[in-house]
Structure formats: C-alpha cells, structure tokens
Motif scaffolding. Structure first.
Motif, mmCIF file in Angstrom:
data_model
loop_
_atom_site.group_PDB
_atom_site.id
_atom_site.type_symbol
_atom_site.label_atom_id
_atom_site.label_comp_id
_atom_site.label_asym_id
_atom_site.label_seq_id
_atom_site.Cartn_x
_atom_site.Cartn_y
_atom_site.Cartn_z
ATOM 1 N N UNK A 208 -35.453 -15.268 3.145
ATOM 2 C CA UNK A 208 -34.055 -15.631 2.943
ATOM 3 C C UNK A 208 -33.959 -16.357 1.598
ATOM 4 N N UNK A 209 -32.939 -16.069 0.792
ATOM 5 C CA UNK A 209 -32.845 -16.713 -0.520
ATOM 6 C C UNK A 209 -32.674 -18.227 -0.453
ATOM 7 N N UNK A 210 -32.324 -18.765 0.711
ATOM 8 C CA UNK A 210 -32.169 -20.206 0.869
ATOM 9 C C UNK A 210 -33.348 -20.849 1.613
ATOM 10 N N UNK A 211 -34.431 -20.088 1.751
ATOM 11 C CA UNK A 211 -35.605 -20.575 2.491
ATOM 12 C C UNK A 211 -36.574 -21.307 1.560
ATOM 13 N N UNK B 3 -37.907 -7.861 2.179
ATOM 14 C CA UNK B 3 -36.657 -7.607 2.885
ATOM 15 C C UNK B 3 -35.849 -8.905 2.857
ATOM 16 N N UNK B 4 -34.700 -8.858 2.205
ATOM 17 C CA UNK B 4 -33.859 -10.051 2.110
ATOM 18 C C UNK B 4 -33.124 -10.233 3.436
ATOM 19 N N UNK B 5 -33.667 -11.141 4.241
ATOM 20 C CA UNK B 5 -33.243 -11.341 5.623
ATOM 21 C C UNK B 5 -32.335 -12.575 5.674
ATOM 22 N N UNK B 6 -31.046 -12.346 5.611
ATOM 23 C CA UNK B 6 -30.079 -13.423 5.408
ATOM 24 C C UNK B 6 -29.662 -14.078 6.721
ATOM 25 N N UNK C 224 -24.053 -18.480 2.430
ATOM 26 C CA UNK C 224 -24.067 -17.816 1.127
ATOM 27 C C UNK C 224 -25.321 -16.976 0.879
ATOM 28 N N UNK C 225 -26.189 -16.870 1.883
ATOM 29 C CA UNK C 225 -27.408 -16.063 1.713
ATOM 30 C C UNK C 225 -27.060 -14.601 1.426
ATOM 31 N N UNK D 297 -30.851 -6.782 8.532
ATOM 32 C CA UNK D 297 -30.595 -7.680 9.657
ATOM 33 C C UNK D 297 -30.918 -7.006 10.980
ATOM 34 N N UNK D 298 -30.506 -5.748 11.114
ATOM 35 C CA UNK D 298 -30.795 -4.990 12.337
ATOM 36 C C UNK D 298 -32.296 -4.768 12.494
ATOM 37 N N UNK D 299 -32.974 -4.494 11.384
ATOM 38 C CA UNK D 299 -34.421 -4.296 11.414
ATOM 39 C C UNK D 299 -35.134 -5.556 11.877
#
Length: 251
Positions: free
Chosen positions: A128-131, A152-155, A160-161, A203-205
């Motif tokens: 996650x970009x905020x992680x 995988x960008x997992x928001x 705001x992710x 997200x589904x993945x």
C-alpha cells in the motif's frame, strides 16, 4: 469356490464398514460445523471441518484462521499443535498449505514491474502506498541483486491510497514513480482523467488470496511471508527454493 466366496464376503463387509465410517465421519464434521457456526458468533463463516491425525481433534478453518475442537464441539482450542520434540509445527504447516498460491496464475499485468541485475529471482508483493513497513522493505530490496519484483498496489490502509496508486500507475515509468514515492516521498504527477488503474482487480485478488496486511511477499513456489522481510530471511528463502522461477512475460 468356497475361498472365493469368503473373499468376496470379506470384501463386501469391509466396503460396508468403510462406507459406514465415512458416513459417520461426515455427520460428525457437519455437526461440528453447525455447532461452531451457531456459537462462535460475529458472523464468522466456517469454511471446513476436518478430522486431524493427532489427539482426536478436529480442525475448524475460518478463512486463513485455524482452531481445533473435540468431536462434540464442546471446547475450542486456539493455538498451534506442535510435536512433543518441538521440531514440527503442524498448524503452521497446514496454514502455509492453505495460503499457497499458484504463482503462474497471478495477473502480473496488474502489477508494477521492477528488475535489477539478471532478474532471475522473482517475487510478487502486495503493498500500500501509505504503508510504512512497505517503504522500509523497498529500501531492503535496493540491496538485493538479480531480482524481479512485481508489485500489486493493494490499497487498503487510507482513503487516498487509491489516488496515489492511480497517479503512479498512470506515470510514464511506473517502477520509477513507485520507488520515487516509496523511497523518497516524491509525489507522482496527477493522472489524466482518461487513465484507469487496476485497483478493483488487485483488491479482488488480495481478498481472494486472503492477504490481510502489507507488505505480503509471494514467492514462485507459492509460499508467502507476511510483513517486512530482512535481507537475511529473503536470501535464505531464495536459497531454499527448489524450482526455478517461472517464465514471466515482460509488462
């Protein structure tokens, strides 16, 4: 003729016996599933109940969580089942088995690709970009050679992710934009209105694979390591892999 008749009779009795045991076993497992579902509360769904080979316990699986109970579902045992010598953690083995994925089936076209050196050692990461821990792990990856990373960008962490990931995905150089943000805090240019990112797909993945936190590292053998991994653990894992990395097309 008599011997043949006896043999057939014994075989028939054994077949009936095994069928009866299987039926009884199935009934017990269904009973446990019903009792646990009714009493554990919180809308928890019991995915499966299986008799274990140790202590007459039954494994109750709820997503990626495992607990144990007796055949009458009177008690619930939470924790790991470990052999008396402490050398085998049966619960961890089972959890690892349940969490194993088919790496070749991952939709790598929905990931940001980074290659360093010959790229022969391949991993996929949910980040996650905020992680904060993901950012620390990106710094660790800078010290690892001959690696290909599919991110995988997992928001899942902040409102705001999604926007941050979309801006990075729509950049001319996704890999550079991701590292610029994760390593240096440099914000990617705002994405064009016409550009779409694979947020829903990722997200589904992640939900399907029961990825509950970031970072989560997936290896080519289908195993995973949740949380931030240091260089030593990463190198040890690479060394333990018995199969070569699968062929992956450039994205």
């Amino acid at each position: 003729m008599k011997k043949n008749f006896v043999a057939l009779a014994v075989t028939a009795l054994m077949t009936v016996g095994f069928a009866g045991l299987a039926h009884a076993q199935s009934q017990t497992e269904e009973y446990i599933k019903k009792m646990v579902s009714a009493n554990i509360g919180g809308g928890v769904k019991v995915d499966s109940v299986t008799k274990t080979p140790y202590g007459g316990l039954y494994e109750v699986r709820m997503g990626n969580e495992i607990v144990y109970t007796d055949e009458k579902a009177k008690y619930v045992f939470v924790g790991s089942v470990i052999d008396i010598k402490g050398t085998v953690n049966f619960t961890k083995q089972r959890t690892d088995e349940l969490n194993r994925v088919n790496f070749s089936e991952l939709p790598l076209d929905a990931a940001v690709k980074y290659v360093k050196g010959d790229g022969k050692r391949v991993i996929a990461i949910f980040e996650d970009p905020n992680c904060g821990y993901c950012k620390k792990f990106r710094k660790t990856l800078q010290t690892v050679d001959n690696i290909t990373v599919y991110t995988f960008m997992y928001n899942i962490l902040a409102d705001d992710s999604i926007a941050k990931s979309r801006d990075i995905w729509c950049s001319s150089d996704r890999s550079k934009a991701w590292d610029d943000w994760m390593l240096n805090g440099k914000v990617a240019p705002a994405a064009a209105a016409s550009c779409t990112a694979p947020h829903e797909k990722v997200l589904a993945l992640g939900k399907k694979m029961r990825v509950s936190g970031t970072p989560t590292v997936i290896f080519t053998d289908g195993s995973r390591l949740p949380g931030m991994v240091d260089v030593k653990a990463l190198e040890e894992k690479f060394a333990s892999l018995k199969t070569s990395a699968p062929a992956v097309a450039a994205k």
